[in-house]
Design an enzyme around this catalytic site. Sequence first.
Site: not given
Length: 251
Positions: A16-18, A101, A103, A169, A175, A214, A235-236
């Site tokens: 997920n590149w956000k 998600h 967010e 999640e 994150g 994470s 994610g990251g």
Amino acid sequence: MTDSPAAPRPHLIAGNWKMHGTATALAEIEAMAAAAASLPPHVTVAVCPPATLIHRAAQVARGRLVIGAQDVHAEPCGAFTGCVSAEMLQDAGATLVIVGHSERRTDCHETDADVRAKAIAVQAAGMTAIVCIGETAAERDAGTALTVLNSQLDGSLPGSAERLVVAYEPVWAVGSGLTPTPEQITGLHAAIRTNLTARYGDAGERVAILYGGSVKPDNAAALLGADNVSGALVGGASLTAADFLAIARAA
Ligand code: 13P
């Protein structure tokens, strides 16, 4: 999904590149696509870039790298300025869509009912819906994680288990560099499976349950090796081919 030494259970590693990435990031997708071909056959990788990159990413993706989206509008068309429908995402080359998600639940005030409507729209367009659920730190500390997860599942899941993935999640792990232990994930995924089989019967056994929050190259083997884990939502660490492929190789 059964464990057997002869046939490792299928794993989906989804990135997920956000809100990261412009045209220069397509080089990472190309590198991921090239390397995906040599991943073990039980591993599928997916990247969900920003909507602006989906079409171009789908043109460079191939083989066992597929392209997805991070959100969708539930309606097929209409006066919804700035929104994108499931048909539009499918037309651009997406084959799966993340919905619900944390967010979006927090920042955009999406409700379980919103998430369910989006998941139904995704499935109706022939794509796979990845429905995200997860408890906050406060809910975890209050001992209500399972209640929260079941409530989110009850409210967010579509009527059909076809083309459906659930991503657990924990909000506090996204994150943060923090993760539950593999044993905790195994327990919560077992509870999610119980909800799925109660809801869908045998079809509920086939719904993949991803862990997200994470996931990094150095913890991927432990997290992905936990019982009841069918992959990861990353994610990251999905932004670079090197890290993302290291996670996929750990599956
Ligand atoms: P991180 O892997 O950066 O914690 O993000 C997880 C996530 O939100 C994936 O959807």
